[in-house]
Scaffold this active site. Sequence first.
Site, PDB file in Angstrom:
ATOM      1  N   PRO A   2      -6.434  -1.175   7.185  1.00  0.00           N
ATOM      2  CA  PRO A   2      -6.335  -0.088   6.728  1.00  0.00           C
ATOM      3  C   PRO A   2      -4.564  -0.173   6.357  1.00  0.00           C
ATOM      4  O   PRO A   2      -4.163  -0.324   7.124  1.00  0.00           O
ATOM      5  CB  PRO A   2      -6.694   0.925   7.886  1.00  0.00           C
ATOM      6  CG  PRO A   2      -7.149  -0.703   9.221  1.00  0.00           C
ATOM      7  CD  PRO A   2      -7.497  -1.649   8.211  1.00  0.00           C
ATOM      8  N   GLU A   3      -4.628   0.696   5.694  1.00  0.00           N
ATOM      9  CA  GLU A   3      -3.218   1.234   5.776  1.00  0.00           C
ATOM     10  C   GLU A   3      -2.709   2.434   5.914  1.00  0.00           C
ATOM     11  O   GLU A   3      -3.198   2.783   6.551  1.00  0.00           O
ATOM     12  CB  GLU A   3      -3.095   1.276   3.709  1.00  0.00           C
ATOM     13  CG  GLU A   3      -3.569   0.191   2.932  1.00  0.00           C
ATOM     14  CD  GLU A   3      -3.076  -0.606   1.842  1.00  0.00           C
ATOM     15  OE1 GLU A   3      -2.401  -0.312   1.240  1.00  0.00           O
ATOM     16  OE2 GLU A   3      -3.695  -0.765   1.175  1.00  0.00           O
ATOM     17  N   LYS A  61       1.412   1.368  10.153  1.00  0.00           N
ATOM     18  CA  LYS A  61      -0.158   1.102  10.659  1.00  0.00           C
ATOM     19  C   LYS A  61      -0.319   0.742  12.068  1.00  0.00           C
ATOM     20  O   LYS A  61      -1.645   0.840  11.723  1.00  0.00           O
ATOM     21  CB  LYS A  61      -0.267  -0.106   9.479  1.00  0.00           C
ATOM     22  CG  LYS A  61      -0.250  -0.551   8.111  1.00  0.00           C
ATOM     23  CD  LYS A  61      -0.794  -1.759   7.196  1.00  0.00           C
ATOM     24  CE  LYS A  61       0.124  -1.726   6.083  1.00  0.00           C
ATOM     25  NZ  LYS A  61       0.070  -3.201   5.805  1.00  0.00           N
ATOM     26  N   ARG A 315      -4.321 -14.008  -2.500  1.00  0.00           N
ATOM     27  CA  ARG A 315      -5.203 -12.289  -2.345  1.00  0.00           C
ATOM     28  C   ARG A 315      -4.816 -12.067  -4.096  1.00  0.00           C
ATOM     29  O   ARG A 315      -5.244 -12.675  -4.764  1.00  0.00           O
ATOM     30  CB  ARG A 315      -4.677 -10.365  -1.301  1.00  0.00           C
ATOM     31  CG  ARG A 315      -4.470 -11.239  -0.111  1.00  0.00           C
ATOM     32  CD  ARG A 315      -3.967  -9.748   0.719  1.00  0.00           C
ATOM     33  NE  ARG A 315      -4.538  -9.933   2.112  1.00  0.00           N
ATOM     34  CZ  ARG A 315      -3.899 -10.958   2.624  1.00  0.00           C
ATOM     35  NH1 ARG A 315      -2.829 -11.270   1.732  1.00  0.00           N
ATOM     36  NH2 ARG A 315      -3.813 -10.480   4.184  1.00  0.00           N
TER      37      ARG A 315
END
Length: 325
Positions: A2-3, A61, A315
């Site tokens: 989650p950002e 975060k 990524r």
Amino acid sequence: MPELPEVETVREGLERHVVGRTVASAAVLNARAVRRDLAGSEGFAAAMAGRTFLRAERRGKYLWFPLGDGVTQPGRVARQDGPPSPGETPPAHLPPGRDSPPGRDSPPEAPQEALLAHLGMSGQLLVGDPDRPLSPHVRARFTFADDGPDLRFTDQRTFGHLMVTQLADPDDHARAVPAPIRHIAPDPLEDAFDPKDFAARLARKKTQVKRALLDQSLVSGIGNIYADEALWRAKLHWARPADTLARAEVSRLLAAVREVLTEALKAGGTSFDALYVNVNGESGYFDRSLNAYGRAGEPCGRCAAPISRASFMNRSSYFCPRCQR
DNA sequence: ACTCCCCCCTGTTAGC
DNA sequence: TGCTAACAGGGGGGAG
């Protein structure tokens, strides 16, 4: 992920559902969830028992909850039980103690300890019926003295963690943050964020602009999704050396970052699946607004060229090869 | 002092 | 159908 937008969505939920309540008991179901707490599972559970969640705070975060001792004192941090009486304006959700009461002779009861939380890639903080079944990924559970909804830290991949920690003494004008996250820079949506300082430090970075955006000690809250989205909006290539950005490009980038974070927050965050949900288990819907992330092969919303995907730090980076040179 | 890379995990999916 | 490899939203820690 989650950002920032997802974490802020969680923070708001916890502010409404947990702040003002006192923990009856804490249980650690997987020791890895508290691996950074030197007191270990038992120490963590003991440190949480009987403590009151005073506020819900966030930087980037990270989430943290300053802790009070025992029962909430009457008149302070009053829990808002029940519906507000008709005609009464509901009190704004200002963190108690921040701008009330004025003056520097506020009582020396400033909380020194806090529960610090990071959701990692798959962490959730869920509030619900204490009798619902325990899912296999619940790593820690808190029950409350009011016998109301419980709080569960659920984390499939166990990259997230919880710990009880000291709040560092704030420097002048700075707000108190937990000691372990003093290296985390302010995020673009908080008052402490200094655009000039950000621009100056970015210009000194000997790295690609996307790596810089993901560097939480430069600016916090941005992860892989919103980095790609902000770069797309600013029409900048992810591999552009940060120290070659013109002033105007830095301004454009920062404006894009702020826009995308704000819009995503309004939409309740981004989620593709049930892994990213608010405290009630509901998904955000910003994924419908993504322009680059996860859209390899689909037409760019600006120029219709197919979005590219490049390998980046184990990524992916998604970008428009025509708009983002 | 800075930058980079590996690695910590579990689950899903793409590809053979 | 079944196996394997790649991949997923993060970041700490140590190597260089």
